[in-house]
Enzyme design. Structure first.
Site, mmCIF file in Angstrom:
data_model
loop_
_atom_site.group_PDB
_atom_site.id
_atom_site.type_symbol
_atom_site.label_atom_id
_atom_site.label_comp_id
_atom_site.label_asym_id
_atom_site.label_seq_id
_atom_site.Cartn_x
_atom_site.Cartn_y
_atom_site.Cartn_z
ATOM 1 N N TYR A 1 3.585 6.650 10.247
ATOM 2 C CA TYR A 1 2.722 5.526 9.878
ATOM 3 C C TYR A 1 3.543 4.403 9.228
ATOM 4 O O TYR A 1 3.338 3.219 9.531
ATOM 5 C CB TYR A 1 1.625 6.006 8.920
ATOM 6 C CG TYR A 1 0.526 4.993 8.672
ATOM 7 C CD1 TYR A 1 -0.664 5.021 9.405
ATOM 8 C CD2 TYR A 1 0.664 3.996 7.704
ATOM 9 C CE1 TYR A 1 -1.664 4.099 9.180
ATOM 10 C CE2 TYR A 1 -0.335 3.065 7.471
ATOM 11 C CZ TYR A 1 -1.500 3.123 8.214
ATOM 12 O OH TYR A 1 -2.495 2.196 7.996
ATOM 13 N N HIS B 1 0.852 -1.193 0.000
ATOM 14 C CA HIS B 1 0.000 0.000 0.000
ATOM 15 C C HIS B 1 0.884 1.238 0.000
ATOM 16 O O HIS B 1 1.721 1.413 0.878
ATOM 17 C CB HIS B 1 -0.918 0.010 1.228
ATOM 18 C CG HIS B 1 -2.083 -0.909 1.079
ATOM 19 N ND1 HIS B 1 -3.327 -0.618 1.566
ATOM 20 C CD2 HIS B 1 -2.193 -2.105 0.458
ATOM 21 C CE1 HIS B 1 -4.165 -1.608 1.259
ATOM 22 N NE2 HIS B 1 -3.487 -2.527 0.599
ATOM 23 N N TYR C 1 -9.459 5.850 6.389
ATOM 24 C CA TYR C 1 -9.659 6.256 7.777
ATOM 25 C C TYR C 1 -10.674 7.394 7.749
ATOM 26 O O TYR C 1 -10.372 8.475 7.215
ATOM 27 C CB TYR C 1 -8.354 6.757 8.403
ATOM 28 C CG TYR C 1 -7.348 5.674 8.724
ATOM 29 C CD1 TYR C 1 -6.528 5.138 7.744
ATOM 30 C CD2 TYR C 1 -7.202 5.203 10.026
ATOM 31 C CE1 TYR C 1 -5.596 4.145 8.048
ATOM 32 C CE2 TYR C 1 -6.266 4.218 10.346
ATOM 33 C CZ TYR C 1 -5.471 3.690 9.348
ATOM 34 O OH TYR C 1 -4.555 2.713 9.655
ATOM 35 N N PRO D 1 -5.298 0.909 18.408
ATOM 36 C CA PRO D 1 -4.941 0.397 17.084
ATOM 37 C C PRO D 1 -4.913 1.425 15.944
ATOM 38 O O PRO D 1 -4.470 1.092 14.847
ATOM 39 C CB PRO D 1 -6.018 -0.658 16.816
ATOM 40 C CG PRO D 1 -7.166 -0.268 17.670
ATOM 41 C CD PRO D 1 -6.588 0.388 18.878
HETATM 42 P P1 FAD Z 1 0.626 -11.399 21.740
HETATM 43 O O1 FAD Z 1 0.244 -11.466 20.309
HETATM 44 O O2 FAD Z 1 -0.428 -11.052 22.728
HETATM 45 O O3 FAD Z 1 1.284 -12.791 22.120
HETATM 46 C C1 FAD Z 1 1.511 -13.174 23.449
HETATM 47 C C2 FAD Z 1 1.417 -14.675 23.548
HETATM 48 O O4 FAD Z 1 1.737 -15.072 24.879
HETATM 49 C C3 FAD Z 1 0.037 -15.206 23.264
HETATM 50 O O5 FAD Z 1 0.094 -16.213 22.284
HETATM 51 C C4 FAD Z 1 -0.449 -15.701 24.604
HETATM 52 O O6 FAD Z 1 -1.366 -16.783 24.478
HETATM 53 C C5 FAD Z 1 0.862 -16.118 25.272
HETATM 54 N N1 FAD Z 1 0.793 -16.179 26.720
HETATM 55 C C6 FAD Z 1 0.113 -15.365 27.561
HETATM 56 N N2 FAD Z 1 0.255 -15.772 28.835
HETATM 57 C C7 FAD Z 1 1.049 -16.860 28.802
HETATM 58 C C8 FAD Z 1 1.540 -17.760 29.796
HETATM 59 N N3 FAD Z 1 1.221 -17.597 31.094
HETATM 60 N N4 FAD Z 1 2.339 -18.785 29.428
HETATM 61 C C9 FAD Z 1 2.650 -18.967 28.115
HETATM 62 N N5 FAD Z 1 2.206 -18.164 27.136
HETATM 63 C C10 FAD Z 1 1.403 -17.134 27.461
HETATM 64 N N6 FAD Z 1 -2.629 -4.067 16.549
HETATM 65 C C11 FAD Z 1 -2.713 -3.375 15.424
HETATM 66 O O7 FAD Z 1 -1.722 -2.767 15.022
HETATM 67 N N7 FAD Z 1 -3.906 -3.367 14.695
HETATM 68 C C12 FAD Z 1 -5.013 -4.061 15.106
HETATM 69 O O8 FAD Z 1 -6.034 -4.041 14.444
HETATM 70 C C13 FAD Z 1 -4.946 -4.780 16.287
HETATM 71 N N8 FAD Z 1 -6.026 -5.468 16.748
HETATM 72 C C14 FAD Z 1 -5.921 -6.137 17.940
HETATM 73 C C15 FAD Z 1 -7.014 -6.834 18.438
HETATM 74 C C16 FAD Z 1 -6.933 -7.503 19.680
HETATM 75 C C17 FAD Z 1 -8.149 -8.245 20.207
HETATM 76 C C18 FAD Z 1 -5.723 -7.462 20.408
HETATM 77 C C19 FAD Z 1 -5.616 -8.155 21.765
HETATM 78 C C20 FAD Z 1 -4.630 -6.779 19.886
HETATM 79 C C21 FAD Z 1 -4.713 -6.124 18.664
HETATM 80 N N9 FAD Z 1 -3.621 -5.426 18.138
HETATM 81 C C22 FAD Z 1 -3.714 -4.746 16.987
HETATM 82 C C23 FAD Z 1 -2.347 -5.424 18.780
HETATM 83 C C24 FAD Z 1 -1.413 -6.476 18.182
HETATM 84 O O9 FAD Z 1 -2.142 -7.590 17.771
HETATM 85 C C25 FAD Z 1 -0.406 -6.788 19.254
HETATM 86 O O10 FAD Z 1 0.344 -5.604 19.472
HETATM 87 C C26 FAD Z 1 0.509 -7.960 18.920
HETATM 88 O O11 FAD Z 1 -0.215 -9.160 18.946
HETATM 89 C C27 FAD Z 1 1.652 -8.014 19.916
HETATM 90 O O12 FAD Z 1 2.355 -9.209 19.779
HETATM 91 P P2 FAD Z 1 3.010 -9.933 21.016
HETATM 92 O O13 FAD Z 1 3.693 -11.128 20.473
HETATM 93 O O14 FAD Z 1 3.779 -8.953 21.806
HETATM 94 O O15 FAD Z 1 1.797 -10.348 21.970
HETATM 95 C C1 DHB Z 2 -5.908 -2.633 10.476
HETATM 96 C C2 DHB Z 2 -5.860 -2.358 11.815
HETATM 97 C C3 DHB Z 2 -5.489 -1.118 12.226
HETATM 98 O O1 DHB Z 2 -5.422 -0.832 13.528
HETATM 99 C C4 DHB Z 2 -5.163 -0.120 11.330
HETATM 100 O O2 DHB Z 2 -4.828 1.111 11.789
HETATM 101 C C5 DHB Z 2 -5.202 -0.406 10.003
HETATM 102 C C6 DHB Z 2 -5.573 -1.682 9.578
HETATM 103 C C7 DHB Z 2 -6.309 -3.983 10.043
HETATM 104 O O3 DHB Z 2 -6.625 -4.815 10.902
HETATM 105 O O4 DHB Z 2 -6.319 -4.241 8.849
#
Ligand code: FAD
Ligand code: DHB
Length: 388
Positions: free
Chosen positions: A382, A72, A201, A292
């Site tokens: 961004y 994009h 957006y 987000p």
């Molecule tokens: P996570 O993806 O949370 O991974 C952590 C892992 O640790 C998980 O698999 C969990 O199961 C595991 N874990 C937890 N506790 C334990 C334990 N006690 N023992 C072993 N394992 C454990 N970001 C965006 O930019 N755009 C979005 O649209 C967006 N939507 C989101 C929607 C939701 C519902 C959530 C929760 C987050 C969203 N985010 C979004 C944020 C983005 O997905 C996260 O920033 C990203 O997943 C971070 O990655 P991570 O590996 O740090 O954590």
């Molecule tokens: C998406 C999520 C976001 O938070 C964003 O700013 C743009 C795209 C997505 O899930 O595609």
């Protein structure tokens, strides 16, 4: 069992760290309390910065991303009667990629298991010990119900916002900052071709809306809703009609289709410092959360891990601790930039019902779409600031 790096969490942070360490010949074990199917099906982020794409490519997991990801070159910023395009390559020389977090996670798990490296799924009772020694341990119960001990040189806490790692920091050494926003996002995934070439957006007096996508046949859309809203009160018809209303623009039609997933996500900013205590290093959502709107959560987790991998390689391969000592400060500098940008995008685009604030938001939107300097600032944040 013994390994060099015990990694807690098989999200993007933990899995990518394991992959980058493996490329450098450093052994790790990933511990995850959910099942492989659950982790691979969790629908979350979808926009990758160029730096994230480069790092995944360097780690040897970019093949499908380059085949199926959608580059994009900008976004549309909309307010009633106006839909304006920001051209990222022209403004800052970089682009972003639409490729689901679920796909990133699947590619990383496939690569790791194909190389015969370990991920322990469905564990429980994860507990960290002896973090202030150079022989930390993680104890847990494996999926068959047997108690296990993982002895490590270093523990990487990549266990997300709710995981146990951050809670191991002594309270007198830890500082936290938080902001809860008075709105949430209702997100849907739908089997319908995107109605736009790039993300829209949209500011609207009735609330923000976002049109994103996952592939040429799958759309991802979001609506600003009240954080106490229940999913049951949103029928498919109501979701599509509200999206059409908020995204409306002259001679443009939102195409609808079957909704395959829906959820409501609260919006929060949170930062915890430091990101290291003794032999425990935190990365990703374990240390920080952003709302987000700036598409930063996943990218920040990846940036942490890029720094952490270099620091651990220096520590474990060359017994040099400078990068490990500098990790927390270096990561937090980027975290605060992304925290500010995410807060700023959120504040500019979400309706609060306050008429004065609405006028400020509309003024800011006119400014970022008409001033090259303001547009450039949005574009460089961004698409992602350089790692160092
Ligand atoms: P996570 O993806 O949370 O991974 C952590 C892992 O640790 C998980 O698999 C969990 O199961 C595991 N874990 C937890 N506790 C334990 C334990 N006690 N023992 C072993 N394992 C454990 N970001 C965006 O930019 N755009 C979005 O649209 C967006 N939507 C989101 C929607 C939701 C519902 C959530 C929760 C987050 C969203 N985010 C979004 C944020 C983005 O997905 C996260 O920033 C990203 O997943 C971070 O990655 P991570 O590996 O740090 O954590
Ligand atoms: C998406 C999520 C976001 O938070 C964003 O700013 C743009 C795209 C997505 O899930 O595609």
């Amino acid at each position: 069992m013994r390994t060099q790096v015990g990694i807690i969490g098989a999200g993007p942070a933990g899995l990518l760290l394991a992959q980058l360490l493996a490329v450098r010949g450093i052994d790790s074990v990933v511990l995850e309390n959910r099942s492989r199917d659950y982790v691979q099906a969790r629908i979350r982020a979808g926009i990758l910065e160029q730096g994230t794409v480069d790092l995944l490519t360097e780690a040897g997991v970019g093949e499908r991303l380059h085949r199926e990801g959608l580059r994009h070159d900008g976004i549309y910023l909309q307010r009633p009667g106006h839909r304006e395009h920001l051209d990222f390559p022209g403004l800052c020389g970089r682009s972003v990629w639409a490729y689901g977090q679920t796909q990133v996670v699947k590619d990383l798990i496939d690569a790791r298991l194909a190389a015969g490296q370990r991920i322990e799924f469905e564990i429980s009772d994860t507990t960290l010990h002896d973090l202030d020694t150079d022989r930390p341990r993680v104890t847990y119960t494996d999926r068959a119900g047997f108690p296990q001990v993982l002895e490590c040189d270093v523990v990487a806490g990549c266990d997300g916002y709710h995981g146990p790692s951050r809670r191991m920091l002594p309270p007198d050494l830890q500082q936290t900052w938080a902001r809860d926003y008075p709105f949430a996002w209702l997100g849907i995934l739908a089997d319908v071709a995107p109605s736009t070439d790039e993300l829209i957006y949209a500011w609207h007096p009735d609330g923000f809306a976002l049109h994103s996508m996952r592939s040429p046949s799958v759309s991802r859309l979001y609506l600003q809703v009240d954080p106490h809203e229940s999913l049951e009160s949103w029928s498919d018809d109501r979701i599509w009609s509200e999206l059409s209303h908020r995204l409306a623009f002259e001679d443009w039609q939102l195409q609808t289709g079957p909704i395959t997933e829906r959820s409501i996500t609260p919006m929060r900013s949170f930062v915890s410092a430091p990101m290291r205590h003794g032999r425990l290093f935190l990365a990703g959502d374990a240390a920080h959360i952003v709302p987000p709107t700036g598409a930063k959560g996943l990218n920040l987790a990846v940036a942490d891990v890029a720094l952490l991998c270099e620091a651990l390689a220096a520590l474990l391969l060359h017994r040099r601790s400078e990068l490990a000592d500098a990790y927390s400060d270096a990561a937090l500098r980027r975290v605060w930039r992304a925290t500010h940008f995410s807060w700023w995008m959120t504040s500019m685009l979400h309706s609060t019902g306050d008429p004065f604030e609405s006028q400020l938001q509309l003024s800011q939107l006119r400014y970022v779409t008409s001033s090259p300097a303001a547009a450039q600032s949005l574009a460089e944040n961004y698409t992602g600031m350089p790692l160092h």
